[in-house]
Design an enzyme around this catalytic site. Structure first.
Site, PDB file in Angstrom:
ATOM      1  N   GLY A  10      -7.565  17.245 -31.476  1.00 13.62           N
ATOM      2  CA  GLY A  10      -6.330  17.579 -30.766  1.00 13.62           C
ATOM      3  C   GLY A  10      -6.611  17.924 -29.326  1.00 13.62           C
ATOM      4  CB  ALA A  12      -2.381  19.164 -26.519  1.00 15.97           C
ATOM      5  CB  VAL A  13      -2.768  22.153 -22.380  1.00 19.21           C
ATOM      6  CG1 VAL A  13      -3.295  23.300 -21.527  1.00 19.21           C
ATOM      7  CG2 VAL A  13      -2.088  21.125 -21.494  1.00 19.21           C
ATOM      8  CG  ASN A  33      -6.021  13.161 -29.110  1.00 17.45           C
ATOM      9  OD1 ASN A  33      -5.650  14.332 -29.220  1.00 17.45           O
ATOM     10  ND2 ASN A  33      -5.190  12.167 -28.865  1.00 17.45           N
ATOM     11  CB  THR A  35      -4.018   8.821 -28.381  1.00 21.70           C
ATOM     12  OG1 THR A  35      -2.756   9.012 -29.044  1.00 21.70           O
ATOM     13  CG2 THR A  35      -3.900   7.688 -27.377  1.00 21.70           C
ATOM     14  CB  SER A 129      -2.618  35.100 -29.412  1.00 24.68           C
ATOM     15  OG  SER A 129      -1.645  35.577 -28.511  1.00 24.68           O
ATOM     16  N   GLY A 131      -2.346  31.540 -24.996  1.00 30.35           N
ATOM     17  CA  GLY A 131      -1.892  30.389 -24.241  1.00 30.35           C
ATOM     18  C   GLY A 131      -3.026  29.614 -23.607  1.00 30.35           C
ATOM     19  CE  LYS A 183      -0.736  33.371 -32.204  1.00 32.61           C
ATOM     20  NZ  LYS A 183       0.542  32.688 -32.048  1.00 32.61           N
ATOM     21  CD  GLU A 190       4.661  36.629 -27.773  1.00 29.17           C
ATOM     22  OE1 GLU A 190       5.366  35.651 -27.439  1.00 29.17           O
ATOM     23  OE2 GLU A 190       3.483  36.506 -28.177  1.00 29.17           O
ATOM     24  CE  LYS A 260       7.622  26.439 -28.139  1.00 27.53           C
ATOM     25  NZ  LYS A 260       6.285  25.931 -27.734  1.00 27.53           N
ATOM     26  NE  ARG A 287      13.153  36.184 -28.073  1.00 27.88           N
ATOM     27  CZ  ARG A 287      11.961  35.652 -27.791  1.00 27.88           C
ATOM     28  NH1 ARG A 287      11.783  34.347 -27.924  1.00 27.88           N
ATOM     29  NH2 ARG A 287      10.963  36.410 -27.380  1.00 27.88           N
TER      30      ARG A 287
END
Length: 489
Positions: A10, A12-13, A33, A35, A129, A131, A183, A190, A260, A287
């Site tokens: 994976g 991604a960022v 990955n 791809t 956790s 980011g 988590k 949070e 989310k 929210r």
């Protein structure tokens, strides 16, 4: 000869940054990955000059890893995780370890642990956790699952994780789905922290009428005391950030909060466990209320609130009270979060490491704060601590905060400013410290209309009402003596 210490699927960022982080810590990482062109781009750009290896197939990935193989999945939660596990399984051997580092729901991790262990493989569901920046420089890692996997991944995980107070923000959480469960609770807390901070901002803005720049200064001062935390720090930065026209960007942001689902998961888990995690629930509902913007606009033109009067008290004393109200409410949120984890651990037979959990959150994650050092100390002193409010340090802290906490909520009510998180925190505190609550009336009502029975209060026994018995009363004289169900707490 296989030279890879760990594989990661994976790119991604988050995946790319975690790979670079592990590489910096001296580990040889094999990247893959779906791809495969993305693997080559990563090796030619972000990973250029590193020891990162690439793989163009699942088979090649597994062939490049030392045994027992250790493979992290950083892919979208849900079916994608199961798909990759299915692709990996034919190329793995007994004792190999599959690690899901995504935001998976903990029941899926419970299932996957059992399924892979039945095949002789090991599974770890790990919360991650912090980011993008956390992944690159040190996240908070919360691994749980097959206990036999921990000795094989411990060094990699603890060196990759953030470091706080000279210790890694990573420890073994517990069995099966406990890593992702912790988590999930982290994310729920949070939600609560963010809602409390938003309510404090609202009180300062609409209540005291302060401009964003002055509120930013207040948050900066708070960040030097008991509220020192990542979220308080970034709030100050957000408040002072101006657009090109000099107006604070915050005043231009639409007041509709997204989510989310992890906060909702925590609230649902609390209801299923019968645990009173009221603050996270209110944060989720806040929210939801923010989402009905058009309806709120209509309501604001139709429904009148109290006549707003200027604040005539001591402004600095009120701001100090608000700091204490935020601190006390934050304490309640963590108290409820650990109560929930304790109840779930009891229900599922987990042996959770509560001091370890608190220490994992001291750095690298969204809820990192100086406050967590004190929670870690509380559980290190007493690993069987039922409630943070029973710890001497927090007991004294919440009692010191109590007068200001009550004054702030009372003033917000008079202003007509909603404080769902502050208010539910205080309501929980008052309910929790009450020897007697009016649930006796609720139970009598249930017996009256549904013959659901009740039990007698200790000390009130007699020949008719006996301790430990499920009792039904014919309240009207017209009903029967048959109960509908046994007593249910």
């Amino acid at each position: 000869m296989a030279t890879g210490d760990i594989g990661l699927i994976g790119l991604a960022v988050m995946g790319q940054n975690l790979i670079l982080n592990m590489n910096d810590k001296g580990f040889n990482v094999v990247a893959y990955n779906r791809t495969v062109e993305k693997v080559d781009r990563f090796l030619a750009n972000e990973a250029k000059g590193t020891n990162v290896q690439g793989a163009h197939s699942i088979k090649e990935l597994c062939s490049k890893l030392k045994k027992p193989r250790k493979i992290i999945l950083l892919v979208k939660a849900g079916s994608a995780v199961d798909d990759f596990i299915s692709q990996l399984s034919p190329h793995l051997e007994q004792g190999d370890i599959v690690i899901d580092g995504g935001n998976s729901h903990y029941p899926d991790s419970i299932r996957r642990t059992k399924e892979l262990e039945a095949k002789g493989l090991l599974f770890v569901g790990s919360g991650v956790s912090g980011g993008e920046e956390g992944a690159r420089h040190g996240p908070s890692l919360m691994p749980g699952g097959s206990t036999a996997a921990w000795p094989h991944i411990k060094e990699i995980f603890q060196k990759t994780a953030a470091q706080a107070y000279g210790e890694p923000c990573c420890d073994w959480v517990g069995e099966t789905g406990s890593g992702h469960y912790v988590k999930m609770v982290h994310n729920g807390i949070e939600y609560g922290d963010m809602q409390l901070i938003a309510e404090a901002y609202d009180i300062l803005k609409r209540g005291l009428g302060l401009p964003e720049k002055e509120i930013a200064d207040i948050f900066r001062r708070w960040n030097k005391g008991v509220l020192d935390s990542f979220l308080i720090e970034i709030t100050a930065e957000i408040l002072q950030f101006n657009d090109d026209d000099g107006e604070p960007v915050l005043t231009k942001v639409l007041d509709q909060a997204g989510q989310k689902g992890t906060g909702k998961w925590t609230a649902v888990a609390a209801l299923e466990a019968g645990s009173p995690v009221t603050l996270i629930g209110e944060a989720v509902f806040a929210r939801c209320l923010s989402a009905i913007k058009e309806e709120r606009v209509r309501a604001s033109k139709i429904i009148a609130g109290p006549q707003k009067e200027p604040f005539r008290g001591d402004k600095q004393l009120f701001i100090d009270d608000l700091e204490q109200a935020l601190y006390a409410s934050k304490l309640i949120s963590y108290t409820q979060g650990f109560m929930l984890m304790r109840q779930t651990a009891k229900d599922l037979g987990w042996n959770l490491n509560y001091a370890g959990i608190a220490s994992m959150w001291r750095g690298g994650c969204i809820i990192k704060s100086v406050f967590l050092k004190d929670i870690t100390s509380a559980f290190n002193k007493n690993q069987n601590l039922e409630s943070l409010l029973f710890d001497d340090f927090f007991n004294k802290a919440v009692h010191r905060a109590q007068p200001g906490w009550r004054r702030v909520i009372a003033q917000a009510v008079l202003w007509g400013i909603p404080t769902p998180a502050f208010s539910t925190a205080l309501a929980f505190f008052d309910g929790y410290r009450s020897e007697i609550v009016p649930a006796n009336l609720l139970q009598a009502q249930r017996d009256y209309f549904g013959a659901h029975t009740f039990r007698v209060l200790p000390g009130k026994e007699n020949e008719r009402f006996k301790t430990g018995q499920d009792i039904h009363v014919n309240w009207t004289g017209r009903g029967g003596n048959v109960s509908a169900s046994s007593y249910n707490t």
